[in-house]
Design a protein around this motif. Structure first.
Motif, PDB file in Angstrom:
ATOM      1  N   UNK A  14       0.824  -1.401  -0.080  1.00 42.54           N
ATOM      2  CA  UNK A  14      -0.170  -0.068  -0.030  1.00 42.54           C
ATOM      3  C   UNK A  14       0.820   1.291   0.117  1.00 42.54           C
ATOM      4  N   UNK A  15       1.997   1.165   0.701  1.00 48.39           N
ATOM      5  CA  UNK A  15       2.827   2.289   0.719  1.00 48.39           C
ATOM      6  C   UNK A  15       3.573   2.705  -0.559  1.00 48.39           C
ATOM      7  N   UNK A  16       3.889   1.366  -1.022  1.00 51.66           N
ATOM      8  CA  UNK A  16       4.674   1.632  -2.482  1.00 51.66           C
ATOM      9  C   UNK A  16       3.551   1.983  -3.740  1.00 51.66           C
ATOM     10  N   UNK A  17       2.415   1.810  -3.387  1.00 54.14           N
ATOM     11  CA  UNK A  17       1.297   2.119  -4.339  1.00 54.14           C
ATOM     12  C   UNK A  17       1.030   3.652  -4.211  1.00 54.14           C
ATOM     13  N   UNK A  18       1.072   4.152  -2.919  1.00 52.14           N
ATOM     14  CA  UNK A  18       0.914   5.326  -2.572  1.00 52.14           C
ATOM     15  C   UNK A  18       1.887   6.513  -3.105  1.00 52.14           C
ATOM     16  N   UNK A  19       3.196   5.873  -2.771  1.00 58.46           N
ATOM     17  CA  UNK A  19       4.034   6.907  -2.929  1.00 58.46           C
ATOM     18  C   UNK A  19       4.317   6.900  -4.654  1.00 58.46           C
ATOM     19  N   UNK A  20       4.268   5.696  -4.989  1.00 58.48           N
ATOM     20  CA  UNK A  20       4.317   5.978  -6.772  1.00 58.48           C
ATOM     21  C   UNK A  20       3.267   6.937  -7.214  1.00 58.48           C
ATOM     22  N   UNK A  21       2.136   6.713  -6.789  1.00 54.64           N
ATOM     23  CA  UNK A  21       0.912   7.691  -7.071  1.00 54.64           C
ATOM     24  C   UNK A  21       1.423   9.154  -7.113  1.00 54.64           C
ATOM     25  N   UNK A  22       2.013   9.526  -5.928  1.00 51.22           N
ATOM     26  CA  UNK A  22       2.381  10.664  -5.649  1.00 51.22           C
ATOM     27  C   UNK A  22       3.663  11.140  -6.401  1.00 51.22           C
ATOM     28  N   UNK A  23       4.732  10.179  -6.687  1.00 48.34           N
ATOM     29  CA  UNK A  23       5.687  10.736  -7.224  1.00 48.34           C
ATOM     30  C   UNK A  23       5.298  10.968  -9.045  1.00 48.34           C
ATOM     31  N   UNK A  24       4.338   9.990  -9.506  1.00 43.35           N
ATOM     32  CA  UNK A  24       3.948  10.114 -11.035  1.00 43.35           C
ATOM     33  C   UNK A  24       3.057  11.404 -11.260  1.00 43.35           C
ATOM     34  N   UNK A  25       2.775  11.948 -10.003  1.00 44.88           N
ATOM     35  CA  UNK A  25       1.724  13.187 -10.345  1.00 44.88           C
ATOM     36  C   UNK A  25       2.613  14.450 -11.013  1.00 44.88           C
ATOM     37  N   UNK A  26       3.807  14.231 -10.521  1.00 47.57           N
ATOM     38  CA  UNK A  26       4.724  15.103 -11.008  1.00 47.57           C
ATOM     39  C   UNK A  26       5.468  14.722 -12.652  1.00 47.57           C
ATOM     40  N   UNK A  27       5.622  15.308 -13.427  1.00 52.64           N
ATOM     41  CA  UNK A  27       6.023  14.802 -14.643  1.00 52.64           C
ATOM     42  C   UNK A  27       7.481  14.854 -14.905  1.00 52.64           C
ATOM     43  N   UNK A  28       8.135  15.673 -13.688  1.00 53.54           N
ATOM     44  CA  UNK A  28       9.583  15.669 -13.734  1.00 53.54           C
ATOM     45  C   UNK A  28      10.130  14.441 -13.152  1.00 53.54           C
TER      46      UNK A  28
END
Length: 215
Positions: A14-28
């Motif tokens: 769940x943490x992996x999924x949540x962090x990935x989602x947060x990171x991928x919101x930023x196209x940089x």
């Protein structure tokens, strides 16, 4: 616009999924790998170009890389060009200070994960210092007056077990290295902790860091 490659390491899906989602919101930023243990993390760093590691502090490790301070020390020494963000629930100031001394970019409290990850990523992308908005740490060791006297109560075997534990080895690793049973090592470690009057591995580690023992 430069895109930074990110690897996320955490043993909770769940943490992996949540962090990935947060990171991928930023196209940089682009997630190029995920790991659930330290060996997987190191393998990714050896096989891919990585700019930023976001890793949990407590994570399944092995005798080579471990987790916690041992893993972070390995990362900062062997991959100096990779920036490291540490996720943790730990508030012990001694451990947090040691992480900063090892050169991590920022320490993110998991109970502030959403806001702090976004803030940290924005700062990284802009080349600015990363500041934590989490609550100030609180010490887990209240009375240090007689800690040194307690240390003299340890037997030679208990002293050696603590030295190996602080170096990053787990009970099973210590047992194999000393050719003893894991039960015996665990019993002696617990006995040492009672003599030092600490109740958890974090307290024990904090005590050893504060007293600069075994260095």
């Amino acid at each position: 616009m430069e895109t930074l490659n990110v690897v996320i390491a955490d043993d909770h899906p769940i943490v992996l999924l949540g962090v990935r989602e947060l990171v991928e919101r930023d196209q940089r930023f682009r997630v190029v790998g995920e790991a659930v243990c330290s060996s997987e993390l190191i393998n990714l760093l050896e096989t891919r170009r990585v700019d930023l590691v976001i890793t949990d502090f407590n994570m399944p490790g092995d005798s080579t890389y471990g987790d916690g301070l041992k893993l972070v020390d390995y990362l900062t020494r062997h991959y100096p060009g990779v920036r490291v963000l540490v996720l943790t629930m730990i508030s012990n100031p001694l451990i947090l200070t040691r992480l900063q001394e090892l050169g991590v970019l920022a320490i993110i409290q998991k109970n502030q994960l959403h806001n702090e990850i976004e803030t940290a990523l924005k700062a990284i992308a802009r080349g600015n210092p990363v500041r934590s908005n989490g609550p100030p740490p609180t010490s887990v060791i209240v009375d240090n007056a007689d800690l040194d006297e307690r240390f003299t109560r340890l037997s030679p075997k208990e002293h050696e077990i603590l030295r190996l534990f602080v170096s990053g080895l787990g009970v099973s690793d210590i047992a194999r290295g000393l050719n003893r049973s894991a039960k015996t090592i665990s019993t002696q470690k617990i006995s040492a902790m009672r003599k030092l009057e600490v109740s958890s591995d974090q307290d024990l580690l904090a005590y050893c860091i504060e007293r600069n023992l075994f260095n």
